[in-house]
Motif scaffolding. Sequence first.
Motif, PDB file in Angstrom:
ATOM      1  N   ASP B 435       0.817  -1.213   0.000  1.00 49.21           N
ATOM      2  CA  ASP B 435       0.000   0.000   0.000  1.00 49.21           C
ATOM      3  C   ASP B 435       0.851   1.263   0.000  1.00 49.21           C
ATOM      4  O   ASP B 435       0.406   2.313  -0.435  1.00 49.21           O
ATOM      5  CB  ASP B 435      -0.906   0.035   1.241  1.00 49.21           C
ATOM      6  N   PRO B 442       5.363   4.398   8.979  1.00 53.29           N
ATOM      7  CA  PRO B 442       4.647   3.419   9.779  1.00 53.29           C
ATOM      8  C   PRO B 442       3.239   3.928  10.083  1.00 53.29           C
ATOM      9  O   PRO B 442       3.080   5.010  10.639  1.00 53.29           O
ATOM     10  CB  PRO B 442       5.477   3.315  11.063  1.00 53.29           C
ATOM     11  N   GLY B 443       2.252   3.186   9.657  1.00 51.99           N
ATOM     12  CA  GLY B 443       0.876   3.574   9.955  1.00 51.99           C
ATOM     13  C   GLY B 443       0.238   4.484   8.917  1.00 51.99           C
ATOM     14  O   GLY B 443      -0.975   4.593   8.866  1.00 51.99           O
ATOM     15  N   VAL B 444       1.028   5.149   8.111  1.00 60.01           N
ATOM     16  CA  VAL B 444       0.456   6.011   7.072  1.00 60.01           C
ATOM     17  C   VAL B 444       1.092   5.643   5.739  1.00 60.01           C
ATOM     18  O   VAL B 444       2.306   5.723   5.584  1.00 60.01           O
ATOM     19  CB  VAL B 444       0.706   7.508   7.365  1.00 60.01           C
ATOM     20  N   THR B 445       0.256   5.220   4.794  1.00 61.65           N
ATOM     21  CA  THR B 445       0.789   4.822   3.502  1.00 61.65           C
ATOM     22  C   THR B 445       0.063   5.577   2.394  1.00 61.65           C
ATOM     23  O   THR B 445      -1.117   5.878   2.512  1.00 61.65           O
ATOM     24  CB  THR B 445       0.596   3.315   3.267  1.00 61.65           C
ATOM     25  N   VAL B 446       0.802   5.886   1.341  1.00 58.79           N
ATOM     26  CA  VAL B 446       0.212   6.495   0.149  1.00 58.79           C
ATOM     27  C   VAL B 446       0.679   5.675  -1.041  1.00 58.79           C
ATOM     28  O   VAL B 446       1.872   5.410  -1.194  1.00 58.79           O
ATOM     29  CB  VAL B 446       0.631   7.973  -0.008  1.00 58.79           C
ATOM     30  N   SER B 447      -0.279   5.273  -1.870  1.00 58.09           N
ATOM     31  CA  SER B 447       0.063   4.425  -3.012  1.00 58.09           C
ATOM     32  C   SER B 447       0.223   5.266  -4.274  1.00 58.09           C
ATOM     33  O   SER B 447      -0.253   6.406  -4.346  1.00 58.09           O
ATOM     34  CB  SER B 447      -1.043   3.392  -3.230  1.00 58.09           C
ATOM     35  N   ALA B 450      -3.145   6.269  -5.574  1.00 58.45           N
ATOM     36  CA  ALA B 450      -3.776   7.437  -4.953  1.00 58.45           C
ATOM     37  C   ALA B 450      -3.226   8.720  -5.566  1.00 58.45           C
ATOM     38  O   ALA B 450      -3.969   9.684  -5.791  1.00 58.45           O
ATOM     39  CB  ALA B 450      -3.552   7.410  -3.446  1.00 58.45           C
ATOM     40  N   LEU B 451      -1.932   8.740  -5.867  1.00 59.86           N
ATOM     41  CA  LEU B 451      -1.339   9.932  -6.489  1.00 59.86           C
ATOM     42  C   LEU B 451      -1.880  10.136  -7.901  1.00 59.86           C
ATOM     43  O   LEU B 451      -2.216  11.252  -8.303  1.00 59.86           O
ATOM     44  CB  LEU B 451       0.185   9.800  -6.543  1.00 59.86           C
ATOM     45  N   ILE B 454      -5.350  11.681  -7.888  1.00 56.56           N
ATOM     46  CA  ILE B 454      -5.372  13.131  -7.697  1.00 56.56           C
ATOM     47  C   ILE B 454      -4.932  13.843  -8.978  1.00 56.56           C
ATOM     48  O   ILE B 454      -5.535  14.834  -9.396  1.00 56.56           O
ATOM     49  CB  ILE B 454      -4.464  13.526  -6.511  1.00 56.56           C
ATOM     50  N   HIS B 644     -13.331   1.903  -2.781  1.00 58.40           N
ATOM     51  CA  HIS B 644     -12.656   2.833  -3.700  1.00 58.40           C
ATOM     52  C   HIS B 644     -12.239   2.128  -4.991  1.00 58.40           C
ATOM     53  O   HIS B 644     -11.127   2.305  -5.485  1.00 58.40           O
ATOM     54  CB  HIS B 644     -11.392   3.450  -3.078  1.00 58.40           C
TER      55      HIS B 644
END
Lengths: 269, 685
Positions: B435, B442-447, B450-451, B454, B644
């Motif tokens: 992801d 750690p704990g926050v992921t951006v794929s 997702a970019l 946007i 999503h």
Amino acid sequence: MRLRDELARCGSGMSLLLAVAWLAALAPSLPLGLSLGASVAAWPGGELTLGEPGGVLLLEALRSSARELAVAARLGPAWLCAAALVTVVPQGALAAQLAWPIRLPLLLALATATRRLPSLLAIAAAHLLSRVALVAAAVFFATMTTIVTSSRAGELVVFAIFAVVAAAIACALRLVADVAVVRALRADVGAGDALLDALGALSLRAFSEVLGAAALGAVTFGGAVWLAHEIGARTPAEAAVSATLRAGSLAALVAARAVALGVAARSAT
Amino acid sequence: MRARAAAELVAAALASMLALGWAGRVAGEGGHGGAAPTLTEPPPALPPGFAPYREVAPLGPAFDTDDAMPREAALVHHTRLVARLDEARHAIVGTETIAWTNPASVPVRELYLHLYLNAFKNERTAFLRSRLGDGRGSKMPREWGYADVKSVTLVDGDARRDLRDALERHSPGDPEDETDLRLTLPDAVAPGAAIVLELTFESKLPDVVERTGWAGGFHMVAQWFPKLARVRPDGSSSHFTFQRLSEFDADFGEYDVTIDAPAGYVIGATGKRISERATAGRVETRYAARDVHDFAFTAWSGAVESRARIAGVDVHLIAPPRHEGVIARTRAALATGLECYGRRFGRYPYETLTVVHPPPDAEEAGGMEYPTLITTGGPSLSPGAVKLTEALTMHELGHQWFYGLVATDEHREPFLDEGLNSWAEQGCMRELAGDGSALALPGVTVSVEALHRIGALSAGRDDVIARSSADAATAGHYARLVYSRTAALMSSLAGAYGPDVVERAVGRYTRGHRFGHPDARHLLAALDEVGGSELAEAARVGLFERGWIDLAVVDAGTVPRRSPKGVFDREGGRETVTTMDASGDHDVWAVVARRGSLELPVDVELGLADGTRRRVRWEGRGPWVRVTAVSRSPLAWVVVDPDHAIALDERLDDNALALSRGAPPLRLLERLTHAGAAATLLTLP
Ligand SMILES: [Zn+2]
């Protein structure tokens, strides 16, 4: 003039000014928090969080905030000026009047006392950085609240650590700066006793802030994890619990500072 | 080639907004006189020659595996190049021998030669004149670049015929541009017949503006030799004026290239190194490459090279000193990528792969693809949480399939290489980093997905995706539509019709058209063949018609079920019922809207007060749908597209509706305490 007398004389005026400053600072934080939280708030309790894997909702929240804040940003300069007027100016005036050890007047007093420009600049920089770190801590706390519905503890741990670390850095910076000031002044024969006393109190207070920040972080963090694990999805009751926890953690911070100021006042007498 | 990073896009957007505001003010004050402003609209979205995809013959399930995949290309040319690098002038003195076979079904008399380096010759070239906004390729060279053809000779046995005078500029509507030259042969070449051309040329590299050029001892020698334009089956040539956003289109062939460079230079090139010969202070390195449609090389003084065997491929890595960390990450990405792309789109058929990480002062040479050679980039030290190095490597590696092996026309249909490749990259980055394929704290992921979502939405409805690179509105539109929106469209199709369906369709397309030159019809036909006409139609609307979608829960409610009151005419006569008899069941209902022109199936989920959930699939044809159910528990919330799956969904804050009452004041209180915390931290003395 002794610190205790100053406190006694101006306690109520000080409280009023702080209340005004607090409300002024609330004004810009509120729309920011609301717009950041809007896209998550629309989702049913516990269904989605800003920290969901892959970051789709996190980026969506930033996108919609950017859209909404674009409107607020047009009011930005006016807002900032108003906030500055009602916070900095009265505080400064009061501090100047009382020689209350707040940053700007303190530096002015020091400038006349020591005439050591490089160390003064270093002290000023440390104070500025400490304020920046404190703002960072506030932002991380803000983020924590918007993702508190998470059912996973991982992200909460991360933001809590960020928040506590930022707050601790802020306080440590101030502590270092204040200790440096006291040492510089002790070496300087021209410094008055009252000022020295005030500065001693200042270092004590900085130490108390480290404790206060740690307490704040621990309470918020503990509350968030408890919410995440024990409750999971958010209901009105959970929102109320979360609000109480946060208000409690704030009270803890304010109490820590009050105690420190009391200790400082006693030591200055 | 890599689109600009998101941050750069934002900065560029801000800059252009400021510039527009300023320009508008100046124009408003103006009244400078002169001619009326000129209006230029883009041509219709359907490219010339676009025909309904249903006429394309099906590929069949044989291409779902590698077994039926073509093993080698039909070679249209055998090209021998001898290139001597004049390192002081950053120039290449070269000879080129092309044995060319007419691949068309009709006789061909006109050939076209691309002299891409002439794009950097002066300020009047189409490339440097472009008005596309800031971004890649927007700076002027400090040292001009150009390519001069010194001689062209037609060789027929012992007979040699000078064709220098038969070579003329040919940039339609652009007499000043010299990137596209027409060569009229004395006689037409019959289908399948061959000719031999000999050329001598000198290519002067610019300092790196985009893709090609030099910086200090680094030379990225690309688009450097007179290049024959691809000849289509109908005898026409795929030639074009080289513009800032243009990439390439060429026929498959075989290259035999000798690079003569100073001793001590690190050489990396397309194909396989077959010999090295040292002469006085210089080294001649010979490369052979087959089944490729371009040849590029680097000659770099001061580079550090390493070799590795990765996924059965001999990989040659070339980087500046002190880039070990980046190179290790590049290798890891290659290991995942070669396996991942190979499994999805047919195995990598070449023995070698060369990876060039340009030096920091030649960043614009990075993020580019050539057959069996890619250029990457990025700082020597970057936090492992940010997957820039990996994503860049994965993107450029993906181009070995999307344009390398499936040789689409990058100039006319850039979404077929950049767009499909951006989508393909997402999948392999997910295999590498899960992801957090773009950012992994750690704990926050951006794929990466997702970019791209946007990016896709930020230029969404301004233009169609399926636009020639010559007709892009701005460089930003090109990046956001061609790269991000294609990727988000493909993700949406996969989310709606199943990832396995879309993967199989694209896999069949890439295997079936390996070493071919398919166009958008072939992609749509593969989607049609594997996933059905609805899938293909959604893809067509998304690519060619500015298709968009916004899913929203419009309203919902619960009505307790009970025996009805009122006046009823029954068999025994009229009866008036005044008491009601509650059964304990509830009629729950929700209305979900699909705004926009993209019709995609989607899930709707009902959450009941007792915590149970019910999911239903909506085919998404009509403008809205009413969902009803009978349940023991009242409705608590409704969500459309809970996973999503539809990346192109324009807003997500309208995808859910919670029916719980009484929460808002408490939630507001909660937020107030939060804002209070921030204010307190900011103002406490
Ligand atoms: Zn690319």
